[in-house]
Design a protein around this motif. Structure first.
Motif, PDB file in Angstrom:
ATOM      1  N   THR A  46      28.170  64.078  39.599  1.00  0.00           N
ATOM      2  CA  THR A  46      27.204  63.026  39.931  1.00  0.00           C
ATOM      3  C   THR A  46      27.619  62.185  41.135  1.00  0.00           C
ATOM      4  OG1 THR A  46      28.252  61.435  38.445  1.00  0.00           O
ATOM      5  CG2 THR A  46      26.504  62.838  37.526  1.00  0.00           C
ATOM      6  N   LYS A  47      28.865  62.310  41.576  1.00  0.00           N
ATOM      7  CA  LYS A  47      29.403  61.554  42.721  1.00  0.00           C
ATOM      8  C   LYS A  47      29.401  60.042  42.492  1.00  0.00           C
ATOM      9  CE  LYS A  47      29.767  65.391  45.050  1.00  0.00           C
ATOM     10  NZ  LYS A  47      30.877  66.207  44.687  1.00  0.00           N
ATOM     11  N   GLN A  48      29.379  59.629  41.217  1.00  0.00           N
ATOM     12  CA  GLN A  48      29.459  58.204  40.901  1.00  0.00           C
ATOM     13  C   GLN A  48      30.919  57.756  40.958  1.00  0.00           C
ATOM     14  OE1 GLN A  48      26.946  56.039  40.289  1.00  0.00           O
ATOM     15  NE2 GLN A  48      25.547  57.715  40.806  1.00  0.00           N
ATOM     16  N   PRO A  49      31.187  56.561  41.499  1.00  0.00           N
ATOM     17  CA  PRO A  49      32.573  56.098  41.580  1.00  0.00           C
ATOM     18  C   PRO A  49      33.124  55.728  40.204  1.00  0.00           C
ATOM     19  CG  PRO A  49      31.082  54.405  42.369  1.00  0.00           C
ATOM     20  CD  PRO A  49      30.254  55.631  42.114  1.00  0.00           C
ATOM     21  N   ALA A  50      34.438  55.870  40.056  1.00  0.00           N
ATOM     22  CA  ALA A  50      35.078  55.503  38.800  1.00  0.00           C
ATOM     23  C   ALA A  50      35.080  53.986  38.616  1.00  0.00           C
ATOM     24  CB  ALA A  50      36.510  56.039  38.759  1.00  0.00           C
ATOM     25  N   ILE A  51      35.136  53.258  39.721  1.00  0.00           N
ATOM     26  CA  ILE A  51      35.108  51.797  39.676  1.00  0.00           C
ATOM     27  C   ILE A  51      33.670  51.343  39.885  1.00  0.00           C
ATOM     28  CG2 ILE A  51      35.911  49.671  40.749  1.00  0.00           C
ATOM     29  CD1 ILE A  51      38.406  51.195  41.652  1.00  0.00           C
ATOM     30  N   VAL A  52      33.112  50.688  38.874  1.00  0.00           N
ATOM     31  CA  VAL A  52      31.751  50.182  38.972  1.00  0.00           C
ATOM     32  C   VAL A  52      31.759  48.757  39.524  1.00  0.00           C
ATOM     33  CG1 VAL A  52      29.679  49.593  37.656  1.00  0.00           C
ATOM     34  CG2 VAL A  52      30.992  51.631  37.071  1.00  0.00           C
ATOM     35  N   SER A  53      32.717  47.950  39.060  1.00  0.00           N
ATOM     36  CA  SER A  53      32.746  46.556  39.469  1.00  0.00           C
ATOM     37  C   SER A  53      34.178  46.052  39.573  1.00  0.00           C
ATOM     38  CB  SER A  53      31.968  45.709  38.460  1.00  0.00           C
ATOM     39  OG  SER A  53      32.020  44.357  38.808  1.00  0.00           O
ATOM     40  N   LEU A  54      34.437  45.241  40.590  1.00  0.00           N
ATOM     41  CA  LEU A  54      35.704  44.541  40.780  1.00  0.00           C
ATOM     42  C   LEU A  54      35.374  43.061  40.910  1.00  0.00           C
ATOM     43  CD1 LEU A  54      37.137  46.853  43.557  1.00  0.00           C
ATOM     44  CD2 LEU A  54      38.133  46.597  41.313  1.00  0.00           C
ATOM     45  N   VAL A  55      35.887  42.238  40.012  1.00  0.00           N
ATOM     46  CA  VAL A  55      35.569  40.809  40.020  1.00  0.00           C
ATOM     47  C   VAL A  55      36.858  40.011  40.100  1.00  0.00           C
ATOM     48  CG1 VAL A  55      34.470  38.931  38.754  1.00  0.00           C
ATOM     49  CG2 VAL A  55      33.531  41.234  38.609  1.00  0.00           C
ATOM     50  N   ARG A  56      36.973  39.170  41.110  1.00  0.00           N
ATOM     51  CA  ARG A  56      38.134  38.287  41.251  1.00  0.00           C
ATOM     52  C   ARG A  56      37.940  37.108  40.321  1.00  0.00           C
ATOM     53  NH1 ARG A  56      43.048  36.625  41.959  1.00  0.00           N
ATOM     54  NH2 ARG A  56      43.628  35.572  43.876  1.00  0.00           N
ATOM     55  N   VAL A  57      38.936  36.800  39.477  1.00  0.00           N
ATOM     56  CA  VAL A  57      38.808  35.731  38.498  1.00  0.00           C
ATOM     57  C   VAL A  57      39.554  34.489  38.963  1.00  0.00           C
ATOM     58  CG1 VAL A  57      39.229  35.065  36.113  1.00  0.00           C
ATOM     59  CG2 VAL A  57      38.529  37.382  36.638  1.00  0.00           C
ATOM     60  N   SER A  58      40.849  34.589  39.117  1.00  0.00           N
ATOM     61  CA  SER A  58      41.669  33.459  39.530  1.00  0.00           C
ATOM     62  C   SER A  58      41.662  33.376  41.042  1.00  0.00           C
ATOM     63  CB  SER A  58      43.096  33.645  39.010  1.00  0.00           C
ATOM     64  OG  SER A  58      43.894  32.555  39.371  1.00  0.00           O
ATOM     65  N   LYS A  59      41.285  32.231  41.569  1.00  0.00           N
ATOM     66  CA  LYS A  59      41.180  32.038  43.011  1.00  0.00           C
ATOM     67  C   LYS A  59      42.183  30.970  43.449  1.00  0.00           C
ATOM     68  CE  LYS A  59      36.383  33.274  42.767  1.00  0.00           C
ATOM     69  NZ  LYS A  59      35.072  32.828  42.475  1.00  0.00           N
ATOM     70  N   PRO A  60      42.506  30.903  44.725  1.00  0.00           N
ATOM     71  CA  PRO A  60      43.453  29.876  45.173  1.00  0.00           C
ATOM     72  C   PRO A  60      42.981  28.451  44.882  1.00  0.00           C
ATOM     73  CG  PRO A  60      43.190  31.518  46.867  1.00  0.00           C
ATOM     74  CD  PRO A  60      42.177  31.833  45.808  1.00  0.00           C
ATOM     75  N   GLY A  61      41.671  28.223  44.876  1.00  0.00           N
ATOM     76  CA  GLY A  61      41.150  26.891  44.591  1.00  0.00           C
ATOM     77  C   GLY A  61      41.113  26.562  43.118  1.00  0.00           C
ATOM     78  N   LEU A  62      41.067  27.574  42.267  1.00  0.00           N
ATOM     79  CA  LEU A  62      41.003  27.354  40.825  1.00  0.00           C
ATOM     80  C   LEU A  62      41.690  28.516  40.122  1.00  0.00           C
ATOM     81  CD1 LEU A  62      39.953  25.639  38.475  1.00  0.00           C
ATOM     82  CD2 LEU A  62      37.864  26.983  38.525  1.00  0.00           C
ATOM     83  N   ARG A  63      42.913  28.310  39.740  1.00  0.00           N
ATOM     84  CA  ARG A  63      43.679  29.343  39.043  1.00  0.00           C
ATOM     85  C   ARG A  63      43.248  29.402  37.585  1.00  0.00           C
ATOM     86  NH1 ARG A  63      46.109  32.364  42.977  1.00  0.00           N
ATOM     87  NH2 ARG A  63      47.124  31.014  44.467  1.00  0.00           N
ATOM     88  N   LYS A  64      43.203  30.622  37.039  1.00  0.00           N
ATOM     89  CA  LYS A  64      42.835  30.831  35.628  1.00  0.00           C
ATOM     90  C   LYS A  64      44.037  31.412  34.898  1.00  0.00           C
ATOM     91  CE  LYS A  64      38.341  30.106  36.085  1.00  0.00           C
ATOM     92  NZ  LYS A  64      37.534  29.171  35.419  1.00  0.00           N
ATOM     93  N   TYR A  65      44.598  30.622  34.009  1.00  0.00           N
ATOM     94  CA  TYR A  65      45.731  31.061  33.205  1.00  0.00           C
ATOM     95  C   TYR A  65      45.295  31.187  31.755  1.00  0.00           C
ATOM     96  CZ  TYR A  65      48.558  29.780  37.235  1.00  0.00           C
ATOM     97  OH  TYR A  65      49.095  29.700  38.503  1.00  0.00           O
ATOM     98  N   VAL A  66      45.831  32.173  31.057  1.00  0.00           N
ATOM     99  CA  VAL A  66      45.522  32.366  29.643  1.00  0.00           C
ATOM    100  C   VAL A  66      46.818  32.532  28.865  1.00  0.00           C
ATOM    101  CG1 VAL A  66      43.246  33.378  30.007  1.00  0.00           C
ATOM    102  CG2 VAL A  66      45.236  34.852  29.944  1.00  0.00           C
ATOM    103  N   GLY A  67      46.778  32.096  27.636  1.00  0.00           N
ATOM    104  CA  GLY A  67      47.905  32.297  26.734  1.00  0.00           C
ATOM    105  C   GLY A  67      47.746  33.598  25.976  1.00  0.00           C
ATOM    106  N   THR A  68      48.682  33.862  25.097  1.00  0.00           N
ATOM    107  CA  THR A  68      48.640  35.127  24.364  1.00  0.00           C
ATOM    108  C   THR A  68      47.451  35.207  23.413  1.00  0.00           C
ATOM    109  OG1 THR A  68      50.116  34.204  22.693  1.00  0.00           O
ATOM    110  CG2 THR A  68      51.117  35.439  24.480  1.00  0.00           C
ATOM    111  N   GLY A  69      46.973  34.088  22.926  1.00  0.00           N
ATOM    112  CA  GLY A  69      45.844  34.083  21.994  1.00  0.00           C
ATOM    113  C   GLY A  69      44.494  34.183  22.669  1.00  0.00           C
TER     114      GLY A  69
END
Length: 132
Positions: free
Chosen positions: A69-92
């Motif tokens: 089908t020639k479809q790419p394996a990667i459908v979407s790439l989304v940047r979450v943590s940015k230099p202006g607003l870092r996103k940190y998560v704990g183990t839970g």
């Protein structure tokens, strides 16, 4: 000079996929090399090669497409943590992308890992991007 090299990395991949390129060249850094290894381990790219020919070096990534089908394996790439607003998560609070079908890439004290590996290692960290 870009202020967010990870966003530039993801944008170059996204643009190459939209243009149906087979190979994309990206300026190298250690975090980009680690993200590339995670993409390869998860099966989103076909192969990669690190070249240290210049001061910075480059990463050559062979993108993966479905043979029929020639479809790419990667459908979407989304940047979450940015230099202006870092996103940190704990183990839970580790994120689940598409109910576990996608991958969240995290930068932890154990290195750059996926959300599943972070659960196994019982570590949290900065959420770099979502891939599916």
């Amino acid at each position: 000079m870009t202020t967010d090299p990870i966003a530039d990395y993801l944008t170059r991949l996204r643009n190459a996929i939209k243009a149906n390129h087979r190979i994309v060249e990206i300026p190298a850094s250690s975090i980009k090399k680690d993200i590339t290894k995670v993409l390869y381990d998860q099966g989103y790219i076909q192969s990669y090669k690190f070249e240290d020919n210049a001061v910075q070096g480059t990463i050559k990534i062979a993108l993966k497409y479905h043979p029929v089908t020639k479809q790419p394996a990667i459908v979407s790439l989304v940047r979450v943590s940015k230099p202006g607003l870092r996103k940190y998560v704990g183990t839970g609070n580790l994120p689940r992308v598409l109910s576990g079908l996608g991958v969240a890439v995290l930068s932890t004290s154990k290195g750059v890992v996926t959300d599943k590996q972070a659960r196994d290692l019982n570590v949290g960290g900065e959420v770099l991007c979502y891939i599916y």
